[in-house]
Design a protein around this motif. Structure first.
Motif, PDB file in Angstrom:
ATOM      1  N   LEU A  20       0.829  -1.201   0.000  1.00  0.00           N
ATOM      2  CA  LEU A  20       0.000   0.000   0.000  1.00  0.00           C
ATOM      3  C   LEU A  20       0.867   1.256   0.000  1.00  0.00           C
ATOM      4  CD1 LEU A  20      -2.822   1.343   0.304  1.00  0.00           C
ATOM      5  CD2 LEU A  20      -2.502   1.149   2.780  1.00  0.00           C
ATOM      6  N   PHE A  21       1.919   1.244   0.818  1.00  0.00           N
ATOM      7  CA  PHE A  21       2.829   2.387   0.857  1.00  0.00           C
ATOM      8  C   PHE A  21       3.469   2.620  -0.502  1.00  0.00           C
ATOM      9  CE2 PHE A  21       7.202   3.997   1.360  1.00  0.00           C
ATOM     10  CZ  PHE A  21       6.910   5.258   1.848  1.00  0.00           C
ATOM     11  N   TYR A  22       3.937   1.559  -1.152  1.00  0.00           N
ATOM     12  CA  TYR A  22       4.551   1.677  -2.479  1.00  0.00           C
ATOM     13  C   TYR A  22       3.591   2.344  -3.458  1.00  0.00           C
ATOM     14  CZ  TYR A  22       5.269  -0.002  -7.254  1.00  0.00           C
ATOM     15  OH  TYR A  22       5.361  -0.091  -8.613  1.00  0.00           O
ATOM     16  N   ARG A  23       2.364   1.855  -3.493  1.00  0.00           N
ATOM     17  CA  ARG A  23       1.384   2.388  -4.440  1.00  0.00           C
ATOM     18  C   ARG A  23       1.090   3.853  -4.179  1.00  0.00           C
ATOM     19  NH1 ARG A  23      -4.549   0.478  -4.069  1.00  0.00           N
ATOM     20  NH2 ARG A  23      -4.546   2.265  -2.699  1.00  0.00           N
ATOM     21  N   GLU A  24       0.852   4.191  -2.928  1.00  0.00           N
ATOM     22  CA  GLU A  24       0.477   5.574  -2.608  1.00  0.00           C
ATOM     23  C   GLU A  24       1.662   6.532  -2.705  1.00  0.00           C
ATOM     24  OE1 GLU A  24      -2.630   6.670  -2.282  1.00  0.00           O
ATOM     25  OE2 GLU A  24      -3.219   4.601  -2.710  1.00  0.00           O
ATOM     26  N   PHE A  25       2.846   6.088  -2.299  1.00  0.00           N
ATOM     27  CA  PHE A  25       4.021   6.955  -2.334  1.00  0.00           C
ATOM     28  C   PHE A  25       4.410   7.286  -3.771  1.00  0.00           C
ATOM     29  CE2 PHE A  25       8.701   7.675  -1.935  1.00  0.00           C
ATOM     30  CZ  PHE A  25       8.650   8.783  -1.106  1.00  0.00           C
ATOM     31  N   LEU A  37      10.998  -0.135  -3.947  1.00  0.00           N
ATOM     32  CA  LEU A  37       9.747  -0.218  -3.186  1.00  0.00           C
ATOM     33  C   LEU A  37       8.785  -1.244  -3.779  1.00  0.00           C
ATOM     34  CD1 LEU A  37       8.944   3.521  -2.405  1.00  0.00           C
ATOM     35  CD2 LEU A  37       9.695   1.770  -0.806  1.00  0.00           C
ATOM     36  N   SER A  38       8.899  -1.469  -5.083  1.00  0.00           N
ATOM     37  CA  SER A  38       7.953  -2.373  -5.738  1.00  0.00           C
ATOM     38  C   SER A  38       8.135  -3.832  -5.329  1.00  0.00           C
ATOM     39  CB  SER A  38       8.063  -2.243  -7.258  1.00  0.00           C
ATOM     40  OG  SER A  38       9.324  -2.698  -7.707  1.00  0.00           O
ATOM     41  N   VAL A  39       9.266  -4.178  -4.761  1.00  0.00           N
ATOM     42  CA  VAL A  39       9.503  -5.577  -4.393  1.00  0.00           C
ATOM     43  C   VAL A  39       9.608  -5.797  -2.886  1.00  0.00           C
ATOM     44  CG1 VAL A  39      10.522  -6.222  -6.601  1.00  0.00           C
ATOM     45  CG2 VAL A  39      11.987  -5.316  -4.801  1.00  0.00           C
ATOM     46  N   VAL A  40       9.426  -4.750  -2.098  1.00  0.00           N
ATOM     47  CA  VAL A  40       9.489  -4.915  -0.635  1.00  0.00           C
ATOM     48  C   VAL A  40       8.363  -5.815  -0.160  1.00  0.00           C
ATOM     49  CG1 VAL A  40       9.355  -3.731   1.590  1.00  0.00           C
ATOM     50  CG2 VAL A  40      10.666  -2.719  -0.274  1.00  0.00           C
ATOM     51  N   HIS A  41       7.142  -5.579  -0.660  1.00  0.00           N
ATOM     52  CA  HIS A  41       6.022  -6.382  -0.167  1.00  0.00           C
ATOM     53  C   HIS A  41       6.163  -7.854  -0.546  1.00  0.00           C
ATOM     54  CE1 HIS A  41       4.403  -5.761  -4.222  1.00  0.00           C
ATOM     55  NE2 HIS A  41       3.532  -6.712  -3.972  1.00  0.00           N
ATOM     56  N   THR A  42       6.713  -8.154  -1.715  1.00  0.00           N
ATOM     57  CA  THR A  42       6.896  -9.562  -2.072  1.00  0.00           C
ATOM     58  C   THR A  42       7.971 -10.214  -1.210  1.00  0.00           C
ATOM     59  OG1 THR A  42       8.369  -8.926  -3.870  1.00  0.00           O
ATOM     60  CG2 THR A  42       6.077  -9.349  -4.436  1.00  0.00           C
ATOM     61  N   HIS A  43       9.021  -9.470  -0.878  1.00  0.00           N
ATOM     62  CA  HIS A  43      10.050 -10.009   0.016  1.00  0.00           C
ATOM     63  C   HIS A  43       9.456 -10.303   1.395  1.00  0.00           C
ATOM     64  CE1 HIS A  43      13.068  -8.959  -2.942  1.00  0.00           C
ATOM     65  NE2 HIS A  43      13.993  -9.501  -2.182  1.00  0.00           N
ATOM     66  N   LEU A  44       8.702  -9.370   1.929  1.00  0.00           N
ATOM     67  CA  LEU A  44       8.133  -9.565   3.266  1.00  0.00           C
ATOM     68  C   LEU A  44       7.097 -10.690   3.290  1.00  0.00           C
ATOM     69  CD1 LEU A  44       7.811  -5.855   4.403  1.00  0.00           C
ATOM     70  CD2 LEU A  44       9.339  -7.592   5.347  1.00  0.00           C
ATOM     71  N   LEU A  45       6.256 -10.747   2.255  1.00  0.00           N
ATOM     72  CA  LEU A  45       5.234 -11.790   2.232  1.00  0.00           C
ATOM     73  C   LEU A  45       5.845 -13.176   2.012  1.00  0.00           C
ATOM     74  CD1 LEU A  45       2.387  -9.988   0.248  1.00  0.00           C
ATOM     75  CD2 LEU A  45       2.448 -10.512   2.692  1.00  0.00           C
ATOM     76  N   THR A  46       6.830 -13.254   1.144  1.00  0.00           N
ATOM     77  CA  THR A  46       7.428 -14.561   0.857  1.00  0.00           C
ATOM     78  C   THR A  46       8.400 -14.993   1.939  1.00  0.00           C
ATOM     79  OG1 THR A  46       7.217 -14.126  -1.506  1.00  0.00           O
ATOM     80  CG2 THR A  46       8.697 -15.899  -0.853  1.00  0.00           C
ATOM     81  N   LEU A  47       9.399 -14.142   2.223  1.00  0.00           N
ATOM     82  CA  LEU A  47      10.440 -14.528   3.173  1.00  0.00           C
ATOM     83  C   LEU A  47       9.976 -14.445   4.620  1.00  0.00           C
ATOM     84  CD1 LEU A  47      13.516 -12.806   1.500  1.00  0.00           C
ATOM     85  CD2 LEU A  47      12.887 -15.229   1.441  1.00  0.00           C
ATOM     86  N   GLY A  48       9.010 -13.594   4.908  1.00  0.00           N
ATOM     87  CA  GLY A  48       8.509 -13.468   6.271  1.00  0.00           C
ATOM     88  C   GLY A  48       7.298 -14.342   6.513  1.00  0.00           C
ATOM     89  N   PHE A  49       6.218 -14.034   5.834  1.00  0.00           N
ATOM     90  CA  PHE A  49       4.944 -14.713   6.058  1.00  0.00           C
ATOM     91  C   PHE A  49       4.993 -16.191   5.662  1.00  0.00           C
ATOM     92  CE2 PHE A  49       0.573 -15.408   4.136  1.00  0.00           C
ATOM     93  CZ  PHE A  49      -0.045 -15.711   5.323  1.00  0.00           C
ATOM     94  N   ALA A  85      14.668  -5.630   4.244  1.00  0.00           N
ATOM     95  CA  ALA A  85      13.455  -4.883   3.894  1.00  0.00           C
ATOM     96  C   ALA A  85      13.609  -3.393   4.204  1.00  0.00           C
ATOM     97  CB  ALA A  85      12.251  -5.460   4.640  1.00  0.00           C
ATOM     98  N   ALA A  86      14.219  -3.073   5.333  1.00  0.00           N
ATOM     99  CA  ALA A  86      14.386  -1.663   5.705  1.00  0.00           C
ATOM    100  C   ALA A  86      15.269  -0.923   4.709  1.00  0.00           C
ATOM    101  CB  ALA A  86      14.964  -1.558   7.119  1.00  0.00           C
ATOM    102  N   ILE A  87      16.359  -1.539   4.297  1.00  0.00           N
ATOM    103  CA  ILE A  87      17.258  -0.859   3.362  1.00  0.00           C
ATOM    104  C   ILE A  87      16.627  -0.785   1.980  1.00  0.00           C
ATOM    105  CG2 ILE A  87      18.699  -2.727   2.494  1.00  0.00           C
ATOM    106  CD1 ILE A  87      19.905   0.672   3.808  1.00  0.00           C
ATOM    107  N   MET A  88      15.774  -1.749   1.636  1.00  0.00           N
ATOM    108  CA  MET A  88      15.049  -1.663   0.366  1.00  0.00           C
ATOM    109  C   MET A  88      14.075  -0.484   0.378  1.00  0.00           C
ATOM    110  SD  MET A  88      14.314  -5.689  -0.396  1.00  0.00           S
ATOM    111  CE  MET A  88      13.472  -5.472  -1.942  1.00  0.00           C
ATOM    112  N   VAL A  89      13.436  -0.245   1.512  1.00  0.00           N
ATOM    113  CA  VAL A  89      12.531   0.904   1.630  1.00  0.00           C
ATOM    114  C   VAL A  89      13.318   2.202   1.494  1.00  0.00           C
ATOM    115  CG1 VAL A  89      11.010   2.165   3.209  1.00  0.00           C
ATOM    116  CG2 VAL A  89      10.774  -0.315   2.965  1.00  0.00           C
ATOM    117  N   VAL A  90      14.447   2.299   2.184  1.00  0.00           N
ATOM    118  CA  VAL A  90      15.277   3.505   2.098  1.00  0.00           C
ATOM    119  C   VAL A  90      15.732   3.737   0.662  1.00  0.00           C
ATOM    120  CG1 VAL A  90      17.492   4.506   2.786  1.00  0.00           C
ATOM    121  CG2 VAL A  90      16.033   3.419   4.507  1.00  0.00           C
TER     122      VAL A  90
END
Length: 150
Positions: A20-25, A37-49, A85-90
Motif C-alpha cells: 500500500l505504501f509503495y502504491r500511494e508513495f 519499493l515495488s519488491v518490498v512487499h513480495t520479500h516480506l510476504l514470501t520470506l517473512g509470512f 526490507a528496511a534498506i530496500m525501503v530507504v
C-alpha cells in the motif's frame, strides 16, 4: 510456536502495508518506473509470512525449537529480513525522490541482510537435521558420504 505464529502474522500485515505504501508513495510523487519499493512487499510476504508459516509446520511436526540452533535461526533470519526490507525501503524512497548518487553503504547493508538471511537458512537446516536424525547421528556420521546422502 507462538513466536513463529505471531512473527508470520506480523510479516503478513507489514507486507500488505508496504504494498500500500509503495502504491500511494509513487502515485503521490507521480513516479513511473522501477523502484526497490515495488519488491518490498513480495520479500516480506514470501520470506517473512510464507517461510515462517512453513517453519511453523516443521515446528509442529518435529519440535524444531528443542534444537539449540533454533533460536539462533530465528533471530538471525529475522534480523536479516528486517535489515534487507528496511534498506530496500530507504533505497526505494531515494529512487522515487530522484536521488541519482546513492551511498555505497546501501548495497553493503542490503548484502549484509542477505548474508544474515542465508546464515539463518543454514541454521534452520542444521536444526532440522538434528531433530530428524538426532545429535548422535550428526556427530558420528557428519563427514561420511552415507550420512550426506541421507
Amino acid at each position: 510456536m507462538k513466536k513463529l505464529f505471531y512473527s508470520a502474522f506480523a510479516y503478513m500485515v507489514i507486507g500488505v502495508l508496504s504494498g500500500l505504501f509503495y502504491r500511494e508513495f509513487t502515485k503521490g510523487k507521480d513516479f513511473t518506473g522501477f523502484t526497490q519499493l515495488s519488491v518490498v512487499h513480495t520479500h516480506l510476504l514470501t520470506l517473512g509470512f510464507i517461510v515462517l508459516l512453513i517453519v511453523l509446520i516443521l515446528e509442529k511436526l518435529f519440535t524444531l525449537s528443542e534444537s539449540p540452533l533454533f533460536n539462533w535461526f530465528f533471530w538471525t533470519y529475522n534480523a536479516g529480513l528486517v535489515m534487507t526490507a528496511a534498506i530496500m525501503v530507504v533505497h526505494g524512497m531515494l529512487q522515487v525522490n530522484g536521488a541519482t548518487d546513492v551511498s555505497a553503504a546501501i548495497p553493503g547493508i542490503a548484502g549484509l541482510g542477505h548474508i544474515l538471511l542465508s546464515a539463518g537458512m543454514v541454521l534452520l537446516f542444521l536444526a532440522l537435521r538434528t531433530r530428524l536424525f538426532g545429535t548422535q547421528a550428526v556427530k558420528h556420521d557428519a563427514g561420511t558420504p552415507a550420512a550426506l546422502a541421507g
